[in-house]
Design a protein around this motif. Structure first.
Motif, PDB file in Angstrom:
ATOM      1  N   GLY A  82       0.809  -1.202   0.000  1.00 51.97           N
ATOM      2  CA  GLY A  82       0.000   0.000   0.000  1.00 51.97           C
ATOM      3  C   GLY A  82       0.843   1.252   0.000  1.00 51.97           C
ATOM      4  O   GLY A  82       2.043   1.220   0.308  1.00 51.97           O
ATOM      5  N   PRO A  83       0.249   2.388  -0.349  1.00 49.08           N
ATOM      6  CA  PRO A  83       0.990   3.657  -0.359  1.00 49.08           C
ATOM      7  C   PRO A  83       1.235   4.161   1.053  1.00 49.08           C
ATOM      8  O   PRO A  83       0.424   3.953   1.965  1.00 49.08           O
ATOM      9  N   GLU A  84       2.361   4.817   1.235  1.00 50.16           N
ATOM     10  CA  GLU A  84       2.694   5.404   2.535  1.00 50.16           C
ATOM     11  C   GLU A  84       3.613   6.595   2.300  1.00 50.16           C
ATOM     12  O   GLU A  84       4.517   6.539   1.457  1.00 50.16           O
ATOM     13  N   VAL A  85       3.388   7.662   3.041  1.00 46.47           N
ATOM     14  CA  VAL A  85       4.247   8.840   2.954  1.00 46.47           C
ATOM     15  C   VAL A  85       5.296   8.747   4.062  1.00 46.47           C
ATOM     16  O   VAL A  85       4.963   8.641   5.248  1.00 46.47           O
ATOM     17  N   ILE A  86       6.562   8.760   3.662  1.00 50.97           N
ATOM     18  CA  ILE A  86       7.671   8.683   4.609  1.00 50.97           C
ATOM     19  C   ILE A  86       8.539   9.920   4.421  1.00 50.97           C
ATOM     20  O   ILE A  86       9.070  10.154   3.333  1.00 50.97           O
ATOM     21  N   GLY A  87       8.647  10.718   5.460  1.00 50.66           N
ATOM     22  CA  GLY A  87       9.435  11.950   5.357  1.00 50.66           C
ATOM     23  C   GLY A  87       8.902  12.891   4.305  1.00 50.66           C
ATOM     24  O   GLY A  87       9.676  13.609   3.659  1.00 50.66           O
ATOM     25  N   GLY A  88       7.585  12.859   4.098  1.00 54.71           N
ATOM     26  CA  GLY A  88       6.977  13.751   3.121  1.00 54.71           C
ATOM     27  C   GLY A  88       7.054  13.267   1.689  1.00 54.71           C
ATOM     28  O   GLY A  88       6.626  13.971   0.769  1.00 54.71           O
ATOM     29  N   VAL A  89       7.575  12.052   1.491  1.00 52.76           N
ATOM     30  CA  VAL A  89       7.755  11.508   0.138  1.00 52.76           C
ATOM     31  C   VAL A  89       6.873  10.270  -0.010  1.00 52.76           C
ATOM     32  O   VAL A  89       6.867   9.398   0.867  1.00 52.76           O
ATOM     33  N   PRO A  90       6.116  10.146  -1.125  1.00 53.75           N
ATOM     34  CA  PRO A  90       5.254   8.970  -1.303  1.00 53.75           C
ATOM     35  C   PRO A  90       6.048   7.722  -1.702  1.00 53.75           C
ATOM     36  O   PRO A  90       6.903   7.784  -2.587  1.00 53.75           O
ATOM     37  N   TYR A  91       5.773   6.624  -1.037  1.00 52.60           N
ATOM     38  CA  TYR A  91       6.360   5.321  -1.338  1.00 52.60           C
ATOM     39  C   TYR A  91       5.229   4.302  -1.467  1.00 52.60           C
ATOM     40  O   TYR A  91       4.099   4.538  -1.043  1.00 52.60           O
ATOM     41  N   LEU A  92       5.581   3.146  -2.009  1.00 48.17           N
ATOM     42  CA  LEU A  92       4.742   1.966  -1.864  1.00 48.17           C
ATOM     43  C   LEU A  92       5.482   1.024  -0.933  1.00 48.17           C
ATOM     44  O   LEU A  92       6.649   0.692  -1.167  1.00 48.17           O
ATOM     45  N   THR A  93       4.833   0.611   0.131  1.00 46.67           N
ATOM     46  CA  THR A  93       5.485  -0.246   1.115  1.00 46.67           C
ATOM     47  C   THR A  93       4.862  -1.637   1.084  1.00 46.67           C
ATOM     48  O   THR A  93       3.694  -1.808   0.709  1.00 46.67           O
ATOM     49  N   PHE A  94       5.634  -2.617   1.480  1.00 46.65           N
ATOM     50  CA  PHE A  94       5.154  -3.992   1.511  1.00 46.65           C
ATOM     51  C   PHE A  94       6.058  -4.825   2.403  1.00 46.65           C
ATOM     52  O   PHE A  94       7.183  -4.420   2.748  1.00 46.65           O
ATOM     53  N   ALA A  95       5.559  -5.989   2.782  1.00 46.45           N
ATOM     54  CA  ALA A  95       6.350  -6.961   3.532  1.00 46.45           C
ATOM     55  C   ALA A  95       6.636  -8.144   2.623  1.00 46.45           C
ATOM     56  O   ALA A  95       5.786  -8.547   1.822  1.00 46.45           O
ATOM     57  N   ALA A  96       7.830  -8.707   2.739  1.00 46.74           N
ATOM     58  CA  ALA A  96       8.209  -9.823   1.867  1.00 46.74           C
ATOM     59  C   ALA A  96       9.521 -10.432   2.313  1.00 46.74           C
ATOM     60  O   ALA A  96      10.313  -9.801   3.031  1.00 46.74           O
ATOM     61  N   ASP A  97       9.752 -11.665   1.866  1.00 45.44           N
ATOM     62  CA  ASP A  97      11.076 -12.280   1.928  1.00 45.44           C
ATOM     63  C   ASP A  97      11.651 -12.192   0.525  1.00 45.44           C
ATOM     64  O   ASP A  97      11.151 -12.853  -0.397  1.00 45.44           O
ATOM     65  N   LEU A  98      12.684 -11.401   0.342  1.00 47.16           N
ATOM     66  CA  LEU A  98      13.253 -11.167  -0.980  1.00 47.16           C
ATOM     67  C   LEU A  98      14.678 -11.708  -1.061  1.00 47.16           C
ATOM     68  O   LEU A  98      15.524 -11.381  -0.232  1.00 47.16           O
ATOM     69  N   GLY A  99      14.907 -12.520  -2.076  1.00 47.56           N
ATOM     70  CA  GLY A  99      16.258 -12.943  -2.404  1.00 47.56           C
ATOM     71  C   GLY A  99      16.740 -12.199  -3.642  1.00 47.56           C
ATOM     72  O   GLY A  99      16.079 -11.276  -4.145  1.00 47.56           O
ATOM     73  N   GLU A 100      17.877 -12.610  -4.190  1.00 49.69           N
ATOM     74  CA  GLU A 100      18.457 -11.911  -5.340  1.00 49.69           C
ATOM     75  C   GLU A 100      17.536 -11.957  -6.553  1.00 49.69           C
ATOM     76  O   GLU A 100      17.369 -10.949  -7.251  1.00 49.69           O
ATOM     77  N   ARG A 101      16.935 -13.111  -6.820  1.00 52.38           N
ATOM     78  CA  ARG A 101      16.070 -13.221  -7.996  1.00 52.38           C
ATOM     79  C   ARG A 101      14.820 -12.357  -7.847  1.00 52.38           C
ATOM     80  O   ARG A 101      14.390 -11.712  -8.808  1.00 52.38           O
TER      81      ARG A 101
END
Length: 344
Positions: free
Chosen positions: A44-63
């Protein structure tokens, strides 16, 4: 499980910038369902330090990071550590400098970021989308104009082919590609020749072959771009059947744009053009390949276009992310994307 923040690339196009966060969320959904195995949660979208990001949770490897690097608006990726953001290096898939996409300017040019989104959505709709990273795919834009989709495919290291009836557009693209290859000092070969049927010239065909380095060129590791000046309804006359992994096109909008045919003048009914052309395009797709089209919903409804593609033997993809790509371009154009797969 880590928590991440994706910084969305700023857009020079104000209207597209307004839609970019929602479109990126939909695009992340496509990557998640097609190649990431549902790893992304709490997107979902989230504003961090006044800047819009899309945030999410995940387990991410190199691929997984390499796949997320394809996202059309991915500017930077961070892993969240409390209130801090730790940079995660993306792996840009671009094989060449971005001036291949940005230098050529003209009225009616499709936004480069959207072109990448459209190409991604189509590639992810194939029966085997996980080979994005591993294989040189072959892409066709059957209404290629001045080649934005072709250039994006080239950036990914793929082979590209296009067809367009407009002489000025085709000549402008061929001239641009030749100039760009020379300016980048990339070893290449370009040839243009007439296509004859029963002694009559019915089209002109340009073939370009090149490589990212002299070593690749000497080794025969070449990319190929083919452009045919002809009516898209006859696309099947100029390419071998079942040889493209994806057919990707931005259809005429029926407002600023029209479709031209050598014997039918200017047509402002995109649905009629698609009805005539889609069967030929489908014949050029490999089994399991996908067709992706963007169009102006003010001149043709989604259900109408879906029915047309279904009648041509394709399976229209209707998951939630594919239904979330509609956005406004200007007062007269509301653009949507529809992707359909040829049965494997």
């Amino acid at each position: 499980m880590g928590r991440y923040a994706l910084l969305v690339q700023p857009s020079a196009n104000r209207v597209y910038a307004e839609a970019s966060v929602a479109l990126t969320e939909a695009e992340l959904g496509l990557f998640d369902e097609q190649v990431l195995g549902g790893r992304l949660t709490e997107v979902g979208p989230e504003v961090i330090g006044g800047v819009p990001y899309l945030t999410f949770a995940a387990d991410l490897g190199e691929r997984e990071v390499a796949l997320l690097s394809y996202v059309s608006t991915a500017f930077a990726l961070y892993e969240r550590e409390g209130d801090l953001l730790r940079p995660v290096a993306l792996v840009p898939p671009d094989r060449y400098d971005d001036d291949l996409l940005t230098v050529l300017k003209y009225a009616g040019k499709t936004n480069e970021t959207f072109t990448r989104l459209l190409l991604n959505a189509t590639l992810l709709g194939r029966a085997a989308p996980e080979d994005l990273l591993d294989r040189r795919l072959r892409i066709l834009d059957p209404m290629c104009g001045r080649g934005t989709t072709l250039n994006q495919a080239v950036m990914y290291g793929y082979d590209a082919a296009g067809i367009d009836v407009d002489r000025k557009d085709v000549e402008a693209y061929v001239a641009f590609l030749g100039t760009w290859l020379k300016r980048k000092r990339l070893k290449h070969r370009i040839e243009t020749h007439p296509v004859r049927r029963e002694g009559t010239v019915v089209a002109r065909r340009t073939e370009a072959s090149f490589a990212a380095s002299r070593e690749d060129y000497r080794a025969g590791d070449l990319q190929h771009v083919t452009v045919v000046r002809a009516d898209t309804v006859r696309a099947g006359d100029f390419f071998r059947p079942a040889t493209f992994d994806a057919v990707v096109t931005d259809a005429p909008y029926g407002v600023q744009h029209g479709s031209r045919g050598p014997d039918r003048g200017l047509a402002r009914r995109p649905l009629e053009l698609l009805r005539a052309a889609v069967p030929g395009w489908v014949g050029l797709l490999r089994p399991g390949g996908a067709l992706g089209v963007s169009w102006n919903t003010r001149v043709a409804g989604r259900d109408e276009l879906a029915a047309l593609l279904t009648a041509a033997g394709l399976e229209v993809l209707q998951s939630a992310p594919y239904l979330a790509l509609r956005h406004r371009v200007d007062q007269a154009i509301v653009r949507d994307v529809l992707v359909a797969r040829r049965p494997a």
